[in-house]
Design an enzyme around this catalytic site. Structure first.
Site, PDB file in Angstrom:
ATOM      1  N   HIS A 215      28.959 -18.047  31.341  1.00  0.00           N
ATOM      2  CA  HIS A 215      28.886 -18.089  32.803  1.00  0.00           C
ATOM      3  C   HIS A 215      28.818 -19.552  33.231  1.00  0.00           C
ATOM      4  CE1 HIS A 215      27.794 -13.747  34.007  1.00  0.00           C
ATOM      5  NE2 HIS A 215      28.259 -13.737  32.776  1.00  0.00           N
ATOM      6  N   CYS A 246      25.576 -13.000  37.694  1.00  0.00           N
ATOM      7  CA  CYS A 246      24.415 -12.448  37.002  1.00  0.00           C
ATOM      8  C   CYS A 246      23.309 -12.146  38.000  1.00  0.00           C
ATOM      9  CB  CYS A 246      23.904 -13.429  35.945  1.00  0.00           C
ATOM     10  SG  CYS A 246      22.439 -12.816  35.101  1.00  0.00           S
TER      11      CYS A 246
END
Length: 306
Positions: A215, A246
């Site tokens: 990420h 997230c």
């Protein structure tokens, strides 16, 4: 033609996660027809592994409640693998009933995240996954294992590479075919990436079985990917248009964008088989369906302006 240097692979397999990981946290329901078209456009852009959805309980992820209908509506390409996440035994039952051939399980590298996300302890999660993986392989499925929070998590902080590697080794010993190391909240750095990959190999996980999933919370996803490639990784997870985020990190900007990854691989002379123009067009189309621009910088740079 660019030729990759001796420290880089000649080819990288892109494991596309946009339809599942990218869409799962969308608050507005994406119609199943749009999801099916998304899969078709991604396949036509040259992606050969596309994680389609998840057989998770609708209560927990309402966005993916239509997995069975998606299976019926999607166009299955013979040369494309379409994994589905199966979180537990019931999810596997649904996958088997639907005729799915590729599955994925989602484990935790830490005690706290196992308790919060799986309602299991770090140790007892393996009991659940062992049953799922065993039965999946008995039914002829290939199974990928994710290790989430492999680099750090919000409650316990940085994760010891040996701990994450131990979780991964136990999942591989169950019979999984591939291990994806997840930087779920985007805190990894290149040095940490190298340390975890070294720990996995030391634990007995073959490098050719390891994938990475980054990420971009702190803007490190591409540099982390390059570090992984230099360590011998040849499978990289990415999400078309940078879809996804997230829920455990408020500043998370989502998954590594597939277009950004492709641009870097092209610049390194590494083959991947993806048509960048077709992929950008797909992400522009999906951004229109979602009603907001793509966070991918390459999409922003290459998309036609109004």
């Amino acid at each position: 033609m660019l030729v990759p240097d001796a420290g880089l692979p000649e080819r990288v397999e892109i494991y596309e996660v946009g339809p599942r990981d990218g869409l799962q946290n969308e608050s507005n329901t994406v119609p199943v027809a749009v999801k099916a078209e998304f899969l078709e456009r991604l396949a036509n852009a040259g992606l050969r592994t596309i994680e389609a959805s998840s057989f998770v309980h609708p209560k927990w992820v309402p966005q993916l409640a239509d997995s069975e209908e998606l299976v019926e509506r999607m166009n299955w390409h013979d040369d494309v693998a379409y994994p589905f996440l199966v979180p537990n035994a019931r999810g596997l039952d649904r996958a088997i009933e639907a005729g799915v051939r590729h599955a994925a399980v989602f484990a935790s590298a830490t005690e706290t995240f196992a308790q919060r996300n799986l309602n299991r302890s770090l140790e007892t999660q393996f009991e659940m996954f062992s049953q799922v993986v065993t039965r999946a392989t008995e039914n002829g499925m290939r199974v990928r294992a994710y290790v989430s929070m492999a680099f750090g998590e919000p409650w316990e902080g940085a994760v010891d590479p040996a701990q994450a590697a131990s979780v991964g080794k136990r999942l591989m010993d169950m019979g999984c075919d591939e291990l994806s190391l997840g930087d779920t909240i985007g805190v990894a750095t290149p040095g940490h990436v190298g340390a975890l990959l070294d720990a996995c190999v030391a634990a007995g996980v073959p490098m050719e079985s390891i994938a990475v999933h980054f990420h971009d919370t702190y803007g490190q996803a591409l540099s982390n990917t390059l570090a992984a490639l230099r360590h011998g990784v040849t499978t990289v997870d990415a999400s078309a248009g940078g879809l996804g985020g997230c829920p455990f990190a408020g500043s998370a900007t989502g998954n590594l964008a597939t277009e950004d990854l492709v641009w870097m691989l092209d610049g390194l002379g590494i083959a991947h088989g993806v048509d960048l123009d077709a992929l950008v067009a797909t992400s522009v189309w999906m951004a229109g369906e979602l009603g907001r621009p793509s966070p991918s910088r390459v999409v922003a740079a290459l998309a036609p302006s109004d």
